[in-house]
Design a protein around this motif. Structure first.
Motif, PDB file in Angstrom:
ATOM      1  N   MET A 172       0.856  -1.248  -0.038  1.00 12.33           N
ATOM      2  CA  MET A 172      -0.057  -0.066  -0.108  1.00 12.33           C
ATOM      3  C   MET A 172       0.680   1.207  -0.083  1.00 12.33           C
ATOM      4  N   LEU A 173       1.903   1.434   0.961  1.00 12.04           N
ATOM      5  CA  LEU A 173       2.812   2.262   0.865  1.00 12.04           C
ATOM      6  C   LEU A 173       3.546   2.622  -0.588  1.00 12.04           C
ATOM      7  N   GLY A 174       3.944   1.458  -1.341  1.00 15.55           N
ATOM      8  CA  GLY A 174       4.285   1.652  -2.421  1.00 15.55           C
ATOM      9  C   GLY A 174       3.541   2.252  -3.464  1.00 15.55           C
ATOM     10  N   GLU A 175       2.218   2.040  -3.510  1.00 12.15           N
ATOM     11  CA  GLU A 175       1.185   2.413  -4.328  1.00 12.15           C
ATOM     12  C   GLU A 175       1.002   3.913  -3.912  1.00 12.15           C
ATOM     13  N   LYS A 176       1.026   4.342  -2.703  1.00  9.75           N
ATOM     14  CA  LYS A 176       0.735   5.720  -2.678  1.00  9.75           C
ATOM     15  C   LYS A 176       2.022   6.597  -3.034  1.00  9.75           C
ATOM     16  N   ILE A 177       3.200   6.264  -2.933  1.00 11.08           N
ATOM     17  CA  ILE A 177       4.425   6.880  -3.345  1.00 11.08           C
ATOM     18  C   ILE A 177       4.210   6.837  -5.047  1.00 11.08           C
ATOM     19  N   LYS A 178       3.774   5.957  -5.560  1.00 10.82           N
ATOM     20  CA  LYS A 178       3.626   5.932  -6.811  1.00 10.82           C
ATOM     21  C   LYS A 178       2.646   6.844  -7.223  1.00 10.82           C
ATOM     22  N   GLN A 179       1.407   6.832  -6.731  1.00  9.72           N
ATOM     23  CA  GLN A 179       0.433   7.897  -7.070  1.00  9.72           C
ATOM     24  C   GLN A 179       1.088   9.257  -6.786  1.00  9.72           C
TER      25      GLN A 179
END
Length: 108
Positions: free
Chosen positions: A1-8
């Motif tokens: 989830m953190l990785g997706e947030k950084i990507k977004q």
């Protein structure tokens, strides 16, 4: 989830993976593994660097909230913060200034 947030957050700001890695002074390959959720436990130093580039706190970066609630800083704020940092104003001094301003306004 953190990785997706950084990507977004990165994509919202129109940044490439390379650009974010360079601005944060982190490894592009490590950043990629975070974004793809291969690496799920980044260091606090990594998170601080990424959050600083985005102009948000580490807490906002790791907080599990709806993406729309994370408000990026506009360029004027980022420029002002950079100017303060370039002038040698550290976080403690800036916080003291903010506390003084809050106190001053509460006295009115």
């Amino acid at each position: 989830m953190l990785g997706e947030k950084i990507k977004q957050l990165r994509q919202q700001r129109g940044m490439s993976l390379t650009e974010l890695a360079e601005k944060a002074n982190v490894s592009k390959s490590y950043l990629s593994t975070i974004e793809r959720d291969i690496q799920k436990n980044p260091s606090i130093q990594f998170l601080e660097k990424i959050a600083e580039v985005f102009g948000i706190s580490v807490l906002d970066l790791i907080r599990d909230t709806d993406e729309e609630t994370v408000q990026p800083l506009d360029q004027d704020w980022l420029d002002l913060i950079k100017e303060a940092m370039d002038a040698g104003i550290d976080k403690k001094t800036f916080k003291e200034f903010l506390d003084y301003q809050k106190w001053r306004h509460s006295q009115k």
